[in-house]
Design an enzyme around this catalytic site. Structure first.
Site, PDB file in Angstrom:
ATOM      1  N   ASP A  73     -10.353  -4.050  -5.428  1.00 45.08           N
ATOM      2  CA  ASP A  73      -9.672  -3.122  -4.526  1.00 45.08           C
ATOM      3  C   ASP A  73     -10.285  -1.727  -4.673  1.00 45.08           C
ATOM      4  O   ASP A  73     -10.164  -1.101  -5.723  1.00 45.08           O
ATOM      5  CB  ASP A  73      -8.175  -3.085  -4.873  1.00 45.08           C
ATOM      6  CG  ASP A  73      -7.336  -2.365  -3.829  1.00 45.08           C
ATOM      7  OD1 ASP A  73      -7.872  -1.466  -3.155  1.00 45.08           O
ATOM      8  OD2 ASP A  73      -6.144  -2.681  -3.718  1.00 45.08           O
ATOM      9  N   SER A 103       0.828  -1.195   0.000  1.00 50.52           N
ATOM     10  CA  SER A 103       0.000   0.000   0.000  1.00 50.52           C
ATOM     11  C   SER A 103       0.871   1.258   0.000  1.00 50.52           C
ATOM     12  O   SER A 103       1.603   1.497  -0.957  1.00 50.52           O
ATOM     13  CB  SER A 103      -0.979  -0.062   1.186  1.00 50.52           C
ATOM     14  OG  SER A 103      -1.980   0.921   1.091  1.00 50.52           O
ATOM     15  N   HIS A 105      -8.311  -4.603  -0.891  1.00 47.51           N
ATOM     16  CA  HIS A 105      -6.990  -4.017  -0.661  1.00 47.51           C
ATOM     17  C   HIS A 105      -6.118  -4.852   0.278  1.00 47.51           C
ATOM     18  O   HIS A 105      -4.945  -4.553   0.463  1.00 47.51           O
ATOM     19  CB  HIS A 105      -7.173  -2.598  -0.083  1.00 47.51           C
ATOM     20  CG  HIS A 105      -5.955  -1.739  -0.223  1.00 47.51           C
ATOM     21  ND1 HIS A 105      -5.420  -1.372  -1.447  1.00 47.51           N
ATOM     22  CD2 HIS A 105      -5.160  -1.158   0.714  1.00 47.51           C
ATOM     23  CE1 HIS A 105      -4.354  -0.607  -1.245  1.00 47.51           C
ATOM     24  NE2 HIS A 105      -4.169  -0.467   0.056  1.00 47.51           N
TER      25      HIS A 105
END
Length: 202
Positions: A152, A102, A183
């Site tokens: 996501d 991320s 995610h």
């Protein structure tokens, strides 16, 4: 930068630069690093920016909207830190593979976008395009794994596809692995990253 360094058992194995997601710390991805390359030394870094008390690697203006000036500054900060750490811990600066999730994947991507030979390769779990409208350095010889979720909400498929295209256009060898999730970083995705790493580096 606050970090931990764990010396590996194989001096020839790439050093893994571990870069956590928002709200994480330098401990978070150590198990992932050990899965991907058990013999590697690990350099795991904590982001220097706080967002509502949560560590990050650079500021953002809103969800999915990066503070580009801060991104550039923090990317240089991390790049300089890697140079210093290589001297301090006596590892080969040209043999570093980033593993980021991320926000950590985004700063790793930014290293690739801004600095030639900053990384030998990268494992990017759920990254976004760090910056648009710039000329990428020559990425020939750089191997990149992208882990992505088809559902996501933070990093939609078209974002992943754009990043893949930009990296390939700059000469990188890119493999993208899709999961039917959001995610989150799943175990199958982590295992696929480990298999990819073994293929390229051992």
């Amino acid at each position: 930068m606050k970090h931990i360094f764990n010396k590996g058992t194989n001096a020839d194995a790439p050093v893994l630069l571990l870069l956590h997601g928002t709200g994480g710390n330098e401990e978070d991805l150590v198990p992932l690093g050990s899965l991907i390359s058990p013999e590697s030394s690990i350099l795991s870094v904590r982001g220097n920016v706080l967002e509502n008390g949560m560590p990050r690697f650079f500021r953002r203006l809103a969800e999915g909207v990066f503070d580009e000036d801060d991104l550039k500054f923090r990317t240089k900060e991390l790049h300089d830190f890697l140079d210093e750490a290589a001297g301090k811990y006596e590892f080969d600066r040209n043999n570093v593979v980033a593993v980021g999730y991320s926000n950590g994947a985004n700063i790793a991507g930014s290293l690739l976008f801004h600095y030639e030979e900053s990384l030998r390769g990268a494992v990017l779990h759920h990254p976004m395009v760090p910056l648009r409208g710039i000329q990428l350095p020559d990425l020939n010889g750089v191997n990149v794994f992208i882990g992505a979720g088809k559902n996501d909400p933070i990093c939609p498929p078209q974002e992943t596809e754009e990043l893949e295209h930009l990296l390939k256009e700059a000469g990188a060898e890119v493999e993208t692995h899709w999961e039917n999730y959001g995610h989150q970083l799943t175990q199958p995705e982590a295992e696929r990253a480990a298999a990819w790493f073994q293929k390229y580096y051992f």
